[in-house]
Design an enzyme around this catalytic site. Structure first.
Site, PDB file in Angstrom:
ATOM      1  N   ARG A 103       2.949 -40.387  20.109  1.00  0.00           N
ATOM      2  CA  ARG A 103       2.004 -40.762  21.184  1.00  0.00           C
ATOM      3  C   ARG A 103       2.684 -41.852  22.005  1.00  0.00           C
ATOM      4  NH1 ARG A 103      -4.417 -41.844  20.895  1.00  0.00           N
ATOM      5  NH2 ARG A 103      -4.257 -39.584  20.920  1.00  0.00           N
ATOM      6  N   HIS A 130      -1.988 -33.948  26.851  1.00  0.00           N
ATOM      7  CA  HIS A 130      -2.518 -34.109  25.488  1.00  0.00           C
ATOM      8  C   HIS A 130      -2.667 -32.699  24.895  1.00  0.00           C
ATOM      9  CE1 HIS A 130      -4.206 -35.920  22.095  1.00  0.00           C
ATOM     10  NE2 HIS A 130      -5.303 -36.480  22.582  1.00  0.00           N
ATOM     11  N   GLN A 133      -4.906 -31.926  21.788  1.00  0.00           N
ATOM     12  CA  GLN A 133      -6.335 -31.947  22.097  1.00  0.00           C
ATOM     13  C   GLN A 133      -6.760 -30.617  22.719  1.00  0.00           C
ATOM     14  OE1 GLN A 133      -8.663 -34.570  21.584  1.00  0.00           O
ATOM     15  NE2 GLN A 133     -10.021 -32.856  22.023  1.00  0.00           N
ATOM     16  N   ASP A 224     -14.085 -36.909  30.084  1.00  0.00           N
ATOM     17  CA  ASP A 224     -13.235 -37.847  29.347  1.00  0.00           C
ATOM     18  C   ASP A 224     -13.411 -39.216  29.993  1.00  0.00           C
ATOM     19  OD1 ASP A 224     -11.250 -39.005  27.770  1.00  0.00           O
ATOM     20  OD2 ASP A 224      -9.578 -38.128  28.882  1.00  0.00           O
ATOM     21  N   CYS A 263     -13.131 -35.289  24.482  1.00  0.00           N
ATOM     22  CA  CYS A 263     -12.062 -35.456  23.486  1.00  0.00           C
ATOM     23  C   CYS A 263     -12.319 -36.657  22.584  1.00  0.00           C
ATOM     24  CB  CYS A 263     -10.718 -35.604  24.190  1.00  0.00           C
ATOM     25  SG  CYS A 263     -10.701 -36.992  25.355  1.00  0.00           S
ATOM     26  N   ARG A 291      -9.148 -30.622  15.672  1.00  0.00           N
ATOM     27  CA  ARG A 291      -7.837 -31.243  15.906  1.00  0.00           C
ATOM     28  C   ARG A 291      -6.910 -30.933  14.722  1.00  0.00           C
ATOM     29  NH1 ARG A 291      -7.007 -35.462  19.331  1.00  0.00           N
ATOM     30  NH2 ARG A 291      -4.859 -35.059  18.702  1.00  0.00           N
TER      31      ARG A 291
HETATM   32  N1   CP Z   1      -9.007 -37.504  21.148  1.00  0.00           N
HETATM   33  C1   CP Z   1      -8.043 -38.323  20.700  1.00  0.00           C
HETATM   34  O1   CP Z   1      -6.838 -38.088  20.887  1.00  0.00           O
HETATM   35  O2   CP Z   1      -8.519 -39.381  19.988  1.00  0.00           O
HETATM   36  P1   CP Z   1      -7.652 -40.627  19.499  1.00  0.00           P
HETATM   37  O3   CP Z   1      -7.197 -41.377  20.711  1.00  0.00           O
HETATM   38  O4   CP Z   1      -8.585 -41.444  18.639  1.00  0.00           O
HETATM   39  O5   CP Z   1      -6.481 -40.124  18.710  1.00  0.00           O
HETATM   40  N1  NVA Z   2      -7.418 -39.687  28.634  1.00  0.00           N
HETATM   41  C1  NVA Z   2      -7.562 -40.499  27.462  1.00  0.00           C
HETATM   42  C2  NVA Z   2      -7.563 -39.637  26.236  1.00  0.00           C
HETATM   43  C3  NVA Z   2      -7.766 -40.375  24.949  1.00  0.00           C
HETATM   44  C4  NVA Z   2      -7.734 -39.454  23.772  1.00  0.00           C
HETATM   45  C5  NVA Z   2      -6.442 -41.526  27.402  1.00  0.00           C
HETATM   46  O1  NVA Z   2      -5.284 -41.182  27.687  1.00  0.00           O
HETATM   47  O2  NVA Z   2      -6.718 -42.677  27.079  1.00  0.00           O
END
Ligand code: CP
Ligand code: NVA
Length: 304
Positions: A103, A130, A133, A224, A263, A291
């Site tokens: 990430r 993502h 997701q 989101d 998400c 997930r």
């Molecule tokens: N939806 C998602 O990726 O959640 P987190 O940021 O908690 O991993």
């Molecule tokens: N769009 C959000 C998704 C979190 C899972 C972010 O990048 O923070």
């Protein structure tokens, strides 16, 4: 099924590969013990430059359920590329691990990691995408509605990483997607072009709008956070610009939509009200559970 080599973005997959992953995810969810040694002897690095609940835990627990071992690395004591280069980070991790789940702030870091590590890299969220997701979301939509090329989803809010991966996933699978964003917050132009090219092949309809009313009659509405991790916009200004795009009970009723997706993490009272998030409309916990199954399907197909 054909072997995967990485997952930096859903555009790495064609329709057959994506279909295979979803079919495998259904199988893993239905019959987990059959896969309990699929990753025996494999070690996977979980590398996080940003916070996470769902992604971190679902990968860690999921890898364990497949008989593999995970090593969690957070970068709170220094960002990647500061103590040593991303290239050295990747090449060293590849000495001990079989894959890297990462990430990151920038998609460029993932590409650099993938080049230097010679081991599969899975995108666990970046500024642009993502994919894990979106795989879980497609699995959820498939469970709910059946064939994806008969589904119409609306994404409402910021044209962000989650929106981009849904655009690519929908375009690959022939699913209709209406993307509704406030002026100035539409999806990235390159991602849009890529999705439009893929949609032309699959027959998916990809519609852009700035009006919540465009979501009328869709199968599900997805939203989101209005401000993604690392975003620099002023929260107060964003709150004002996005206020008309909040998903609340009145909107769900007015638009005659029966299903709600997010998400998570959700910001209750901002992009969605608690009333909707906790209602019978909400598929969010099914998405969260999926997930793990979707990611495990990716991991199994990396090593099959
Ligand atoms: N939806 C998602 O990726 O959640 P987190 O940021 O908690 O991993
Ligand atoms: N769009 C959000 C998704 C979190 C899972 C972010 O990048 O923070």
């Amino acid at each position: 099924m054909s072997k995967l080599s990485q997952l930096l973005c859903l555009a790495d997959l064609d329709r057959n590969q994506l279909n295979d992953i979803l079919t495998l995810a259904v199988e893993i969810k239905r019959n987990p013990t059959q896969f309990s040694s699929a990753l025996a002897g494999k070690s996977i690095a979980l590398l996080f430059e940003k916070p996470s609940l769902r992604t971190r835990v679902s990968f860690d627990v999921g890898i364990n359920k497949l008989g593999g071992h995970s090593v969690y690395l957070d970068l709170q004591n220094g960002a990647m590329g500061v103590r040593e280069s991303v290239q050295d980070f990747g090449s060293n991790l590849a000495c001990w691990t079989d894959a890297i789940v990462a990430r990151v702030f920038s998609q460029k870091t993932l590409i650099e990691l993938a080049h230097s590590s010679k081991k599969p890299v899975i995108n666990a969220l970046s500024d642009l995408y993502h994919p894990c997701q979106a795989l879980a979301d497609l699995l959820t939509l498939h469970e709910q509605f059946g064939e994806l090329d008969k589904v119409h989803l609306a994404f409402v809010g910021d044209g962000n990483n989650v929106c981009h991966s849904l655009m690519l996933g929908a375009a690959i699978m022939g699913m209709d997607l209406t993307v509704i964003t406030p002026p100035g917050f539409g999806p990235d132009a390159h991602v849009l072009l890529k999705a439009q090219q893929m949609a032309a092949k699959s027959g998916a309809k990809l519609i852009l709008s700035q009006h919540l009313s465009s979501a009328a009659g869709v199968d599900a509405i997805y939203t989101d956070t209005w401000l993604s991790m690392g975003a620099k916009a002023d929260p107060k200004q964003v709150g004002q610009l996005f206020a008309d795009y909040q998903i609340n009970t009145a909107a769900m009723q007015r638009l005659a939509v029966k299903h709600f997706m997010h998400c998570l993490p959700a910001h209750r009272g901002q992009e969605v009200t608690s009333e909707v998030l906790d209602s019978d409309y909400s598929l969010v916990l099914q998405q969260a559970e999926n997930r793990m199954h979707a990611q495990n399907a990716v991991l199994v197909s990396l090593f099959s």
